[in-house]
Design a protein around this motif. Structure first.
Motif, PDB file in Angstrom:
ATOM      1  N   GLN A  10       1.230  -1.523  -0.072  1.00 29.66           N
ATOM      2  CA  GLN A  10      -0.211   0.073  -0.063  1.00 29.66           C
ATOM      3  C   GLN A  10       0.897   1.317   0.225  1.00 29.66           C
ATOM      4  OE1 GLN A  10      -4.108  -0.295   2.761  1.00 29.66           O
ATOM      5  NE2 GLN A  10      -2.761  -0.978   3.443  1.00 29.66           N
ATOM      6  N   LEU A  11       1.975   1.608   0.669  1.00 27.13           N
ATOM      7  CA  LEU A  11       2.683   2.347   0.930  1.00 27.13           C
ATOM      8  C   LEU A  11       3.393   2.756  -0.595  1.00 27.13           C
ATOM      9  CD1 LEU A  11       3.578   4.904   2.509  1.00 27.13           C
ATOM     10  CD2 LEU A  11       5.719   2.902   3.105  1.00 27.13           C
ATOM     11  N   ASN A  22       8.282   9.802  -1.165  1.00 29.47           N
ATOM     12  CA  ASN A  22       7.534  10.455  -0.112  1.00 29.47           C
ATOM     13  C   ASN A  22       6.059  10.549  -0.941  1.00 29.47           C
ATOM     14  OD1 ASN A  22       6.881  11.938   2.151  1.00 29.47           O
ATOM     15  ND2 ASN A  22       6.969  13.494   1.976  1.00 29.47           N
ATOM     16  N   CYS A  23       5.255   9.758   0.517  1.00 27.81           N
ATOM     17  CA  CYS A  23       3.633   9.734   0.379  1.00 27.81           C
ATOM     18  C   CYS A  23       2.971  10.508   1.328  1.00 27.81           C
ATOM     19  CB  CYS A  23       3.077   7.703   1.147  1.00 27.81           C
ATOM     20  SG  CYS A  23       3.622   8.124   2.740  1.00 27.81           S
ATOM     21  N   ASN A  24       1.542  11.169   0.862  1.00 22.12           N
ATOM     22  CA  ASN A  24       0.933  12.086   1.923  1.00 22.12           C
ATOM     23  C   ASN A  24       0.571  11.853   2.850  1.00 22.12           C
ATOM     24  OD1 ASN A  24      -0.644  11.528  -0.340  1.00 22.12           O
ATOM     25  ND2 ASN A  24      -0.362  13.148  -1.510  1.00 22.12           N
ATOM     26  N   GLY A  25      -0.392  12.570   3.990  1.00 21.57           N
ATOM     27  CA  GLY A  25      -1.198  12.212   4.716  1.00 21.57           C
ATOM     28  C   GLY A  25      -2.935  11.683   3.795  1.00 21.57           C
ATOM     29  N   GLN A  26      -2.980  11.530   2.315  1.00 20.26           N
ATOM     30  CA  GLN A  26      -4.687  11.039   1.819  1.00 20.26           C
ATOM     31  C   GLN A  26      -3.868   9.742   1.606  1.00 20.26           C
ATOM     32  OE1 GLN A  26      -5.271  12.760  -2.210  1.00 20.26           O
ATOM     33  NE2 GLN A  26      -7.228  12.017  -2.178  1.00 20.26           N
ATOM     34  N   THR A  27      -2.737   9.549   1.109  1.00 24.01           N
ATOM     35  CA  THR A  27      -2.638   8.089   0.648  1.00 24.01           C
ATOM     36  C   THR A  27      -2.176   7.055   2.159  1.00 24.01           C
ATOM     37  OG1 THR A  27      -1.111   8.678  -1.158  1.00 24.01           O
ATOM     38  CG2 THR A  27      -0.520   6.543   0.098  1.00 24.01           C
ATOM     39  N   LEU A  28      -1.647   7.786   3.026  1.00 30.83           N
ATOM     40  CA  LEU A  28      -1.758   7.121   4.538  1.00 30.83           C
ATOM     41  C   LEU A  28      -3.661   6.640   5.321  1.00 30.83           C
ATOM     42  CD1 LEU A  28       1.223   8.833   6.787  1.00 30.83           C
ATOM     43  CD2 LEU A  28       0.976   6.475   5.387  1.00 30.83           C
ATOM     44  N   SER A  29      -4.470   7.661   5.105  1.00 28.66           N
ATOM     45  CA  SER A  29      -5.251   7.687   5.534  1.00 28.66           C
ATOM     46  C   SER A  29      -6.341   7.123   4.801  1.00 28.66           C
ATOM     47  CB  SER A  29      -6.015   9.550   5.054  1.00 28.66           C
ATOM     48  OG  SER A  29      -6.512   9.143   3.824  1.00 28.66           O
TER      49      SER A  29
END
Length: 59
Positions: A10-11, A22-29
């Motif tokens: 997923q990451l 880098n991944c952003n908050g939207q990806t993490l959410s």
């Protein structure tokens, strides 16, 4: 420590391809995070409630 293939897949799929990935908050959410069964969660909480006062005394 077990590494979750689901997490890493997923990451990687949500990582922005730049010079410094880098991944952003939207990806993490949007990530799916498996949780232990409720009985195990309760055992974890009970153990933490048991040992946290001991940790506080060490400060």
């Amino acid at each position: 420590m077990e590494r979750s293939q689901l997490y890493w897949n997923q990451l990687r799929s949500g990582t922005i391809a730049t010079a410094q990935p880098n991944c952003n908050g939207q990806t993490l959410s949007k990530m799916i995070l498996p949780l232990p069964p409720l009985a195990e969660q309760k055992r974890i909480v009970a153990k933490l409630e048991e040992i946290l006062p001991l940790c506080e005394r060490l400060k």
